[in-house]
Design an enzyme around this catalytic site. Sequence first.
Site, PDB file in Angstrom:
ATOM      1  CG  ASP A  58      -2.150   0.859   0.971  1.00 50.62           C
ATOM      2  OD1 ASP A  58      -3.152   0.708   1.675  1.00 50.62           O
ATOM      3  OD2 ASP A  58      -2.080   1.713   0.053  1.00 50.62           O
TER       4      ASP A  58
HETATM    5  C1  GLC Z   1      -4.278   4.349  -0.318  1.00 50.16           C
HETATM    6  C2  GLC Z   1      -5.158   3.220   0.170  1.00 50.16           C
HETATM    7  C3  GLC Z   1      -5.281   2.073  -0.790  1.00 50.16           C
HETATM    8  C4  GLC Z   1      -5.239   2.625  -2.193  1.00 50.16           C
HETATM    9  C5  GLC Z   1      -3.832   3.140  -2.414  1.00 50.16           C
HETATM   10  C6  GLC Z   1      -3.662   3.744  -3.806  1.00 50.16           C
HETATM   11  O1  GLC Z   1      -3.481   4.811   0.715  1.00 50.16           O
HETATM   12  O2  GLC Z   1      -4.865   2.668   1.445  1.00 50.16           O
HETATM   13  O3  GLC Z   1      -6.501   1.390  -0.493  1.00 50.16           O
HETATM   14  O4  GLC Z   1      -5.557   1.610  -3.127  1.00 50.16           O
HETATM   15  O5  GLC Z   1      -3.441   4.085  -1.442  1.00 50.16           O
HETATM   16  O6  GLC Z   1      -4.484   4.852  -3.943  1.00 50.16           O
END
Ligand code: GLC
Length: 755
Positions: free
Chosen positions: A295
């Site tokens: 993430d």
């Molecule tokens: C964010 C979220 C995740 C998302 C990613 C890309 O922080 O936690 O769910 O897909 O970053 O946007």
Amino acid sequence: MIKVKKVSFCLIMLLATISCHKQTQNLSESEVITKEPMVKLLESMTLEEKIGQMTQYNGFWDSTGPAPKDGDAKEKYDHLRSGRVGSMLNVSGVKEVRKLQEIAVNETRLGIPIIFGLDVIHGHKTLAPIPLAEVASWDLEAIEQSARMGAEEASARGINWTFAPMVDISRDARWGRVMEGAGEDPYLGSLVGQARVRGFQGTDLSKNNTIAATAKHFAGYGFAESGRDYNAADVGTVTLFNTILPPFKACVDENVATVMNAFNTLNGIPATGDEYLQRDILKGEWGFEGFIISDWGSGAEMIAHGFAKDLEHAAILAANAGSDMDMESYAFVKHLATAVDSGKVDMKHIDDSVLRILKIKEALGLFEDPYRYCDTEREKTIPYHKDHATLVRNMAKKSIVLLKNNEEILPLSKDQKNIVVIGDLAQEKTSPLGSWRIGSDDGTAISVLEGFEEKGVKYKYKSGPALISQPASFINEVKINSDDRSGFDAAVKAAKKADVVVMVLGEHGFQSGEGRSRTDLGFPGLQQELLEAVKAVNDQIVLVVMSGRPLVLTWAEENVPAIVQAWQLGTESGNAIADVLFGDYNPSGKLPMTFPRDVGQVPIYYNKLNTGRPGPSDLVFWSHYIDESNDPLYPFGYGLSYTEFKYTAMKAVATGKQVEVEVTVANVGERSGEEVVQLYIQDKVASVSRPIKELKGFQKIVLNAGESKVVRFTLDEEDLGFFNTRGEFVFESGEFAFMVGPNSTDLTTAIIELK
Ligand code: GLC
């Protein structure tokens, strides 16, 4: 320069195919398989190019996380040109995608195409209800079609990959991301996760209207302590294996292309560096063949967790733990080569990660045609397609939950005289889109007022005080108005003369979602005060609640005759709400999460353990609160209809290793309606204390007035077993209760002994 590059890419693929063919004469079957084009390509890559495939950069504008302090557009372009970027996120639009893809394909040595990811969470331009609302429909086909629509629209704008479905089970409405998931139940969450994977990925990932899906956030993110986002999650093996992991396993069984790991520590280990989770369970036991994306920044965040001493250490920990691609940590691109050279990361891990990534790109057809998703004709016609408006309106209607309807105040007549609509949210055209709408455009939701107008309903509107005091955005805190009372008295005055008051209250769309935990689950700002002031002058109130989570509606339940849970319903919000309020659709939604009486009860959920002192007792020595009931305000699976259903003739019969459960459901009301018939079980005595009830089946049926239907369920040991404290799946004979009903509380029970 570009010419040479282009030839080299095709040359390599051609050579790969020829050599692969040439060699097939004298290679065994297994050797031929290992010499597939992606393996050949992998063998031709330098370490730097391999690490490039393991690196994902954010686009050069939208951010969905804390933008990195170092690293800027120039460095990213340089890395792109030198083959050190395998994926981009938050880039959309055919023109933008093609521009970056041409760099990757024409200007790098091997011309390996980029995979473009985006959060397509509940639609892209046309927005469906937020995921938690969709689950309230309990309509798996509709949920799948909603994801299908999101894939159609996003792929038309160059996207090959969505970071969805989010399948984090959560029992804590304080956590803002409950809006993104499927609620508190692992059985329902598993089926919904699979439906969404099918919707996104379709049956052929290489088609340009299907996109790779992501099961996220692996794992335990929804169990953040105190409901505070990104907080530690500590759970035992039984909860991990019976509640948290099943939806992920279900998505893996549905061939989900990728998995995203979580920000949180799970039992002290950051998920991004958790080898047990990622290698032993996901890639080992479950045989997951896709790849794991970290993430946003979660690799680097292992430093803050006190798990990595610096970014190089974070790169080593993440790579060794099975994290395949690094989103915006810069850990892999900066330190993985050194780590491999020093032997701290084995090249076999790098090769495994890169091959997984290449195979997903191959499955998407990106090697065949890197511009497959760059179809300008589709981009002109698919996003905001009128058929999608119809689809999301139907989804939204089905997602609405009727919580209360005393005196049958609902449905209202379209000719109802003297309706006064109150609440700032009634005019809102952006908030109903929810917080995860990165691809869509502000102001594109149909408001409640517009929904009334579409039906020709006459009304007077008084907004009352503004809900927010500053414009809201994805990355900033929402500023709730708690002191500007403008409009308050005018609203109350108008209510006094009304025959019916429709109050639209709740949360702003940016009050739930990532980074939006709340300690108070009441109406924000001046809304509760406004509701009570209106009630003081007129009790014919229809309360429409817009929220991304269960709110505490206890005062409303005690004082307001009709309550409708309208979540954040997306683009067709106002039309769907009007469809229900004026009876053009008979509400059929059922809650996917328990609604508490008080935030002090949270986490509260239906599938709880009995405890040794379930009570009640005249003395204090039982599991209870001295200042509140144990019971929820509205239980999991709860939802009313404009008609009435009766359950009779329920029975459960064991035949060999199976149990047949049946019940007769009759529509004894005046109009047709849909009912979600729910089946729960309880394993009365087991080697692990089991929940007092567990959802193990449901069927959504349509019955005309006066019609009845026998609904049948068949269960086997797979349904009746559980994971024990060693994470082993077991079925244990003994006494089981089988329960059927319209929600998790009003149940008819049959108990049988299973051998
Ligand atoms: C964010 C979220 C995740 C998302 C990613 C890309 O922080 O936690 O769910 O897909 O970053 O946007």
